[in-house]
Design a protein around this motif. Structure first.
Motif, mmCIF file in Angstrom:
data_model
loop_
_atom_site.group_PDB
_atom_site.id
_atom_site.type_symbol
_atom_site.label_atom_id
_atom_site.label_comp_id
_atom_site.label_asym_id
_atom_site.label_seq_id
_atom_site.Cartn_x
_atom_site.Cartn_y
_atom_site.Cartn_z
ATOM 1 N N ALA A 190 -1.100 -12.522 6.821
ATOM 2 C CA ALA A 190 -1.554 -11.309 7.735
ATOM 3 C C ALA A 190 -2.786 -11.322 8.095
ATOM 4 N N LEU A 191 -3.843 -12.101 7.546
ATOM 5 C CA LEU A 191 -5.109 -12.518 8.206
ATOM 6 C C LEU A 191 -5.218 -12.919 9.514
ATOM 7 N N GLY A 192 -5.629 -12.447 10.551
ATOM 8 C CA GLY A 192 -5.870 -12.990 11.856
ATOM 9 C C GLY A 192 -6.694 -14.430 11.759
ATOM 10 N N ALA A 193 -5.964 -15.126 12.711
ATOM 11 C CA ALA A 193 -6.590 -16.370 12.500
ATOM 12 C C ALA A 193 -8.133 -16.505 13.238
ATOM 13 N N VAL A 194 -8.420 -15.582 14.070
ATOM 14 C CA VAL A 194 -9.996 -15.243 14.494
ATOM 15 C C VAL A 194 -10.850 -14.935 13.395
ATOM 16 N N ASP A 195 -10.249 -13.988 12.455
ATOM 17 C CA ASP A 195 -10.947 -13.656 11.333
ATOM 18 C C ASP A 195 -11.256 -14.766 10.303
ATOM 19 N N VAL A 311 -4.579 3.455 7.229
ATOM 20 C CA VAL A 311 -3.718 2.671 6.448
ATOM 21 C C VAL A 311 -4.722 2.113 5.313
ATOM 22 N N ARG A 312 -4.434 2.079 3.996
ATOM 23 C CA ARG A 312 -5.104 1.764 2.914
ATOM 24 C C ARG A 312 -4.341 0.694 1.976
ATOM 25 N N LEU A 313 -4.708 -0.236 1.679
ATOM 26 C CA LEU A 313 -4.017 -1.217 0.981
ATOM 27 C C LEU A 313 -4.133 -1.077 -0.421
ATOM 28 N N PRO A 314 -2.995 -1.341 -1.041
ATOM 29 C CA PRO A 314 -3.057 -1.328 -2.458
ATOM 30 C C PRO A 314 -3.637 -2.339 -3.168
ATOM 31 N N VAL A 315 -4.602 -2.056 -4.313
ATOM 32 C CA VAL A 315 -5.148 -2.828 -5.161
ATOM 33 C C VAL A 315 -4.874 -2.656 -6.774
ATOM 34 N N LEU A 316 -5.052 -3.821 -7.365
ATOM 35 C CA LEU A 316 -4.774 -3.619 -8.940
ATOM 36 C C LEU A 316 -6.445 -4.242 -9.461
ATOM 37 N N GLU A 317 -6.876 -3.737 -10.486
ATOM 38 C CA GLU A 317 -7.978 -4.486 -11.065
ATOM 39 C C GLU A 317 -7.393 -4.150 -12.638
ATOM 40 N N ALA A 318 -7.659 -5.405 -13.462
ATOM 41 C CA ALA A 318 -7.457 -5.393 -14.834
ATOM 42 C C ALA A 318 -8.600 -5.668 -15.496
ATOM 43 N N SER A 319 -9.019 -5.181 -16.457
ATOM 44 C CA SER A 319 -10.268 -5.495 -17.401
ATOM 45 C C SER A 319 -9.502 -5.983 -18.811
ATOM 46 N N SER A 358 2.239 -9.229 2.402
ATOM 47 C CA SER A 358 1.583 -9.733 3.826
ATOM 48 C C SER A 358 2.407 -10.421 4.806
ATOM 49 N N GLU A 359 3.591 -10.974 4.276
ATOM 50 C CA GLU A 359 4.460 -11.433 5.273
ATOM 51 C C GLU A 359 5.109 -10.063 6.325
ATOM 52 N N LEU A 360 5.002 -9.073 5.942
ATOM 53 C CA LEU A 360 5.496 -7.844 6.731
ATOM 54 C C LEU A 360 4.201 -7.366 7.689
ATOM 55 N N GLY A 361 2.982 -8.208 7.545
ATOM 56 C CA GLY A 361 1.842 -7.633 8.429
ATOM 57 C C GLY A 361 0.934 -6.719 7.243
ATOM 58 N N PRO A 362 -0.081 -6.423 7.682
ATOM 59 C CA PRO A 362 -0.964 -5.437 7.000
ATOM 60 C C PRO A 362 -0.541 -4.058 6.801
ATOM 61 N N VAL A 363 0.032 -3.481 7.940
ATOM 62 C CA VAL A 363 0.261 -1.862 7.767
ATOM 63 C C VAL A 363 1.757 -1.976 7.113
ATOM 64 N N ALA A 364 2.784 -2.491 7.540
ATOM 65 C CA ALA A 364 3.919 -2.262 6.789
ATOM 66 C C ALA A 364 4.042 -2.930 5.715
ATOM 67 N N GLY A 365 3.216 -4.068 5.432
ATOM 68 C CA GLY A 365 3.050 -4.722 3.985
ATOM 69 C C GLY A 365 2.186 -3.744 3.035
ATOM 70 N N ALA A 366 1.526 -3.059 3.452
ATOM 71 C CA ALA A 366 0.814 -2.149 2.521
ATOM 72 C C ALA A 366 1.653 -1.040 1.858
ATOM 73 N N CYS A 416 -7.956 -5.046 13.298
ATOM 74 C CA CYS A 416 -7.876 -6.614 13.451
ATOM 75 C C CYS A 416 -6.607 -6.988 14.425
ATOM 76 N N ARG A 417 -7.062 -8.162 14.926
ATOM 77 C CA ARG A 417 -5.782 -8.741 15.687
ATOM 78 C C ARG A 417 -5.377 -9.795 14.710
ATOM 79 N N PRO A 418 -3.946 -9.989 14.798
ATOM 80 C CA PRO A 418 -3.075 -9.536 16.014
ATOM 81 C C PRO A 418 -2.367 -8.231 15.802
ATOM 82 N N TRP A 419 -2.711 -7.462 14.838
ATOM 83 C CA TRP A 419 -1.822 -6.442 14.473
ATOM 84 C C TRP A 419 -2.245 -5.330 15.532
ATOM 85 N N HIS A 420 -3.228 -5.004 15.787
ATOM 86 C CA HIS A 420 -4.028 -3.784 16.512
ATOM 87 C C HIS A 420 -4.319 -4.306 17.939
ATOM 88 N N PRO A 421 -3.448 -4.135 18.962
ATOM 89 C CA PRO A 421 -3.632 -4.889 20.335
ATOM 90 C C PRO A 421 -4.996 -4.103 20.979
#
Length: 469
Positions: A190-195, A311-319, A358-366, A416-421
């Motif tokens: 999902a990460l843009g190559a330019v990033d 869009v916000r992305l899911p995150v898990l933190e474990a202690s 991530s294989e779906l892209g950051p928006v659909a993947g989130a 971010c590119r390429p997801w937001h033209p």
């Protein structure tokens, strides 16, 4: 199966977005709250400012307001339990010192210190490809100008760049895939190559672009180079959340309505039994942008549509608390396991997971990753933590307690590119979403998608300026 929740024990169990914490917001979303809520009851309280959301942006807004008006009465309302209202805490800065080439990616676990190329459990060609990416990558786009090269990168993901442009062995792409997870909450697919170029990931030095060089391959967090108009900011690092001065923080109090009245703004929240209301001179909405239209129904429709696009992305933190205290292991990136990063902590070990598909892209993947996460019972998450800690530290790891913080909407996503033209030239949905509405200002890191790790603070300061100027 219902998730195991222990709201009393200070360590152990599920925290963050527990069923209790998300019950009211989800009922509002689904239209199930108000038919059963009963008539709101005023508390008689009046505040100069009420902040909706007790994360970094909300606490920063309260603190900033008190700097402007030290005598102000400020109330912060949050839907999470005490100690959980701050949201994800972030992980330490700096690159991992080891990589676990795990069985999920390569069939068996192999822990590789930095620079130990001979120990990589990859195909020989993949190791050669990785060496070339680091030491001697060619100019993949000969004859193009710097701007045109960056535009080509902006059309690709990092994984796509490695496989389609560089032609690397699939093992090499799998080895690099989780490089951006700690900063972006998604992987190289999902990460843009330019990033990836702007972050200093391997493969770009031969392009002759003005920017960063490559550090030790595979470690991630290699540092940001010269800004590019095409590159979007990295996500939040670990940061301190200071208490909001003399503000009153009221946890376990999800806000259900914010409306202008004749002389004030009326804020309604659910205290676990009844809907209560307080009056405010001003309100700052520092919650997830997509929630705001459900709480402020009088917003103009274009602003409501723009807010819903956040869009916000899911995150898990474990202690993990260990009998021996701090784990004797360095910061370790995993190449394919569910928990993608581990690092030592004062009482044991911390783990990070980024469930975005991530294989779906950051928006659909989130969205897909969040749905799977919220349907996963706590005992399965705990079993996964035990499994990976044992694989890292050995069967005598000595686990005492495991605390999992689940955040379905944990990280903001920068445009971010390429997801937001429309990036980087705009116009941006956030510009409409964050418009002030009377005495209600919109903060939250979603509204500053180009502010990187400081988005929450930038948004809070802007919201305070809008209401106090």
């Amino acid at each position: 199966m219902k998730a195991v929740v222990n709201p009393v024990e200070p360590a152990g169990g599920l925290r963050g977005d527990t069923p209790q914490a998300v019950a009211v917001p989800h009922a509002l979303r689904d239209g199930r709250f108000w038919p059963h809520a009963g008539r709101p009851e005023p508390t008689g309280e009046t505040y100069d400012l009420v902040v909706v959301g007790g994360g970094r942006s909300g606490l920063s807004a309260a603190e900033e307001w008190l700097l402007v008006d030290p005598g102000a009465r400020v109330l912060v309302l949050d839907n999470h339990d005490p100690g959980d209202h701050g949201g994800p805490t972030g992980f330490g800065a700096g690159p991992p010192v080891r990589v676990m080439c795990d069985k999920e990616s390569f069939g068996a676990d192999t822990l590789v210190p930095a620079g130990r190329w001979d120990d990589l459990p990859l195909a020989a060609r993949a190791v050669g490809d990785l060496r070339r990416l680091r030491d001697d990558p060619p100019d993949w786009f000969p004859g193009l100008s710097q701007e045109d090269k960056q535009e080509r990168l902006a059309e690709l993901t990092y994984s796509g760049f490695l496989l389609e442009v560089c032609g690397v062995h699939p093992d090499a792409e799998r080895f690099c895939r989780t490089l951006p997870c700690a900063e972006r909450a998604y992987d190289g697919r999902a990460l843009g190559a330019v990033d990836a170029w702007a972050a200093g990931y391997p493969g770009f030095d031969g392009l002759g672009l003005d920017g960063p060089g490559v550090g030790d391959l595979g470690l991630g967090g290699l540092g940001a180079g010269r800004p590019s108009r095409y590159a979007s900011p990295a996500g939040p690092r670990a940061g301190c959340r200071r208490p909001a001065g003399r503000a009153l923080l009221r946890p376990s109090s999800p806000v259900v309505s914010v409306r202008h009245a004749d002389t004030s703004v009326v804020v309604a929240y659910f205290d676990g039994h009844l809907v209560r209301t307080v009056a405010a001179e001003s309100v700052i909405m520092a919650c997830w942008s997509s929630v705001v239209p459900h709480l402020v129904p009088d917003l103009p429709e274009p602003q409501r549509r723009a807010l819903r696009q956040a869009v916000r992305l899911p995150v898990l933190e474990a202690s993990v608390r260990l009998r021996g205290g701090r784990a004797s292991t360095g910061r370790t990136r995993w190449t394919g396991a569910f928990w993608c990063l581990t690092e030592p902590a004062p009482e044991g070990l911390r783990l990070l997971a980024t469930p975005c598909r991530s294989e779906l892209g950051p928006v659909a993947g989130a969205a897909a990753g969040r749905d799977e996460l919220m349907a996963t019972p706590y005992d399965r998450l705990e079993d996964g933590v035990r499994d990976q800690v044992t694989r890292l530290l050995g069967p005598r790891a000595g686990i005492e307690t495991i605390t999992v913080h689940r955040w379905g909407h944990g990280r903001p996503m920068a445009y971010c590119r390429p997801w937001h033209p429309f990036y980087p030239d705009g116009p941006f949905p956030a510009e409409v979403a964050r418009r002030r509405f009377g005495r209600i200002a919109i903060a939250g890191s979603d509204t500053e998608p180009a502010a990187g790790g400081e988005a929450a603070v930038v948004a809070a300061r802007r919201a305070v300026r809008e209401l106090t100027a």
